[in-house]
Design a protein around this motif. Structure first.
Motif, PDB file in Angstrom:
ATOM      1  N   LEU A   1       0.834  -1.198   0.000  1.00 23.69           N
ATOM      2  CA  LEU A   1       0.000   0.000   0.000  1.00 23.69           C
ATOM      3  C   LEU A   1       0.871   1.252   0.000  1.00 23.69           C
ATOM      4  O   LEU A   1       0.599   2.210  -0.741  1.00 23.69           O
ATOM      5  N   GLU A   2       1.912   1.264   0.808  1.00 20.77           N
ATOM      6  CA  GLU A   2       2.796   2.433   0.856  1.00 20.77           C
ATOM      7  C   GLU A   2       3.514   2.628  -0.482  1.00 20.77           C
ATOM      8  O   GLU A   2       3.690   3.761  -0.948  1.00 20.77           O
TER       9      GLU A   2
ATOM     10  N   ALA B   1      -1.378   4.861   8.848  1.00 12.99           N
ATOM     11  CA  ALA B   1      -2.335   3.878   9.358  1.00 12.99           C
ATOM     12  C   ALA B   1      -3.333   3.523   8.266  1.00 12.99           C
ATOM     13  O   ALA B   1      -3.588   4.317   7.356  1.00 12.99           O
ATOM     14  N   PHE B   2      -3.907   2.319   8.358  1.00  9.22           N
ATOM     15  CA  PHE B   2      -5.029   1.943   7.485  1.00  9.22           C
ATOM     16  C   PHE B   2      -5.831   0.851   8.171  1.00  9.22           C
ATOM     17  O   PHE B   2      -5.292   0.056   8.949  1.00  9.22           O
ATOM     18  N   GLY B   3      -7.125   0.852   7.917  1.00 12.63           N
ATOM     19  CA  GLY B   3      -7.989  -0.152   8.519  1.00 12.63           C
ATOM     20  C   GLY B   3      -9.434   0.069   8.134  1.00 12.63           C
ATOM     21  O   GLY B   3      -9.789   1.096   7.546  1.00 12.63           O
TER      22      GLY B   3
ATOM     23  N   ARG C   1     -10.120   3.127   5.629  1.00 13.59           N
ATOM     24  CA  ARG C   1      -9.584   4.471   5.795  1.00 13.59           C
ATOM     25  C   ARG C   1      -8.063   4.382   5.785  1.00 13.59           C
ATOM     26  O   ARG C   1      -7.463   3.551   6.481  1.00 13.59           O
ATOM     27  N   VAL C   2      -7.434   5.250   4.994  1.00 15.40           N
ATOM     28  CA  VAL C   2      -5.985   5.259   4.836  1.00 15.40           C
ATOM     29  C   VAL C   2      -5.468   6.629   5.255  1.00 15.40           C
ATOM     30  O   VAL C   2      -5.945   7.658   4.759  1.00 15.40           O
TER      31      VAL C   2
ATOM     32  N   VAL D   1     -10.066   7.240   1.494  1.00 14.00           N
ATOM     33  CA  VAL D   1     -10.830   5.997   1.602  1.00 14.00           C
ATOM     34  C   VAL D   1     -10.486   5.126   0.400  1.00 14.00           C
ATOM     35  O   VAL D   1     -10.573   5.570  -0.749  1.00 14.00           O
ATOM     36  N   LEU D   2     -10.087   3.910   0.670  1.00  5.65           N
ATOM     37  CA  LEU D   2      -9.784   2.936  -0.375  1.00  5.65           C
ATOM     38  C   LEU D   2     -10.983   2.008  -0.516  1.00  5.65           C
ATOM     39  O   LEU D   2     -11.378   1.338   0.447  1.00  5.65           O
TER      40      LEU D   2
END
Length: 368
Positions: free
Chosen positions: A15-16, A31-33, A54-55, A67-68
């Motif tokens: 992702l990064e 952060a992401f989740g 949320r990223v 938002v992904l």
């Protein structure tokens, strides 16, 4: 809307890496989740098309949140990856044109290993295929209509095509939602019944809006008659007409341009081919006769013998109506004599009115 199938594939490093490719090399993923359902009102909604993430990331000194979203497979026209790609590409294209709507920052895709890449610069898509040698099967039908003479190879080719369909249709799938979708698309898809009726002029000789409406309504009654027969869902070509078949020597052939889905009703393929035996015969003799009648009857006989599917005649009517609307269309066939169009419409109406299609009764269906 991240599907449950993709959730385990999403890794921080991937992702990064994607964020750095999209927003620059200084990006730091913070952060992401998943975004939780935070209100009791949200909890009332028990079905969704996915679960958004949320990223949070930093670009230089600026912290940003995004938002992904992806889309899960499901029965609302989302069964195929192409369905989901279509929806997400539309989202990216349209969000920014509506006042007060959140902006779409990018649109992308996952690879098999969970890597992400952007397709935002794309404007049109294409497919690249192998070249296949051969001559279109419609040339055979044109020769038969002109000469009236049947060769042994003509029968062998019709039998080969019927066997081919019987073989691919043996591959079944248990998915009642998908079977109903394919029947729904037969009526409402832009390439199928309603798209065709909308493409006709308001009046064209005897063809009126009232006539087209009654055909639509009859097709929809057939949809309700067939929708519980989900066990019939099979692997299909989806557009099995003579222009999509290339023959080489003897019975060696390739097929082109399968359409509208990998799974469907077998009657779709059988009617798509056999209505063309009728079509070429009507243009030459005004009825089904001669070598084209032989091929029409033998195709049905061979298909049923090879497939064991006697119920295919109970499902054929709305698919014949769809294909009939194509071959009678002033748009697709502008030079077709009005008398031939009239015969095709009689065929459509009479087949739709019958309890089941009888291959031996084609000329009766074509009469008033």
């Amino acid at each position: 809307m991240l599907s449950s199938g993709l959730m385990p594939m999403l890794r921080r490093q991937r992702l990064e890496q994607y964020l750095r490719q999209r927003f620059g090399p200084t990006v730091e993923l913070l952060a992401f989740g998943p975004i939780g359902q935070e209100t009791s009102a949200a909890a009332l909604k028990q079905y969704g098309y996915g679960a958004p993430l949320r990223v949070t990331f930093r670009v230089g000194r600026t912290t940003r949140r995004a938002v992904l979203e992806t889309m899960s497979p499901g029965p609302f026209g989302h069964e195929h990856p192409a369905d989901r790609a279509q929806a997400l590409l539309w989202d990216f294209d349209s969000y920014g044109r509506l006042p007060r709507h959140v902006q779409a920052l990018d649109v992308g895709a996952f690879t098999a290993d969970g890597s992400l890449f952007s397709v935002a610069p794309a404007r049109e898509f294409f497919v690249l295929t192998d070249w296949a040698e051969g001559a279109s099967y419609h040339l055979d039908l044109d020769r038969l209509a002109r000469s009236g003479r049947l060769r042994p190879q003509d029968r062998a080719r019709a039998h080969a095509l019927a066997r081919y369909l019987a073989r691919i249709h043996r591959v079944k799938r248990r998915d009642p939602d998908l079977y109903r979708r394919r029947l729904r698309e037969l009526i409402g898809h832009g390439e199928c019944v309603m798209g065709l009726t909308d493409s006709y002029p308001a009046r064209f000789g005897f063809i009126t809006e009232e006539l087209l409406r009654t055909i639509e309504e009859a097709c929809n009654r057939w949809r309700w008659r067939l929708r519980s027969r989900a066990s019939r869902l099979a692997q299909v070509h989806g557009d099995f007409h003579p222009w999509n078949v290339l023959f080489r020597r003897g019975v060696d052939f390739s097929v082109l341009d399968r359409s509208r889905g990998e799974w469907g009703e077998p009657a779709d393929d059988v009617t798509a081919m056999t209505i063309n035996y009728l079509f070429f015969s009507l243009r030459r003799w005004g009825r089904l006769q001669g070598p084209l009648e032989v091929l029409f009857r033998e195709f049905w006989d061979r298909y049923q013998a090879e497939s064991g599917d006697r119920a295919v005649t109970e499902a054929a009517a709305p698919f014949f109506a769809f294909r009939g609307l194509v071959i009678a269309s002033p748009l697709w066939y502008p030079d077709l004599p009005l008398a031939v169009r009239h015969t095709i419409f009689r065929f459509i109406q009479n087949v739709l009115a019958a309890e089941r299609f009888e291959p031996s009764d084609v000329n009766r269906y074509c009469r008033q």
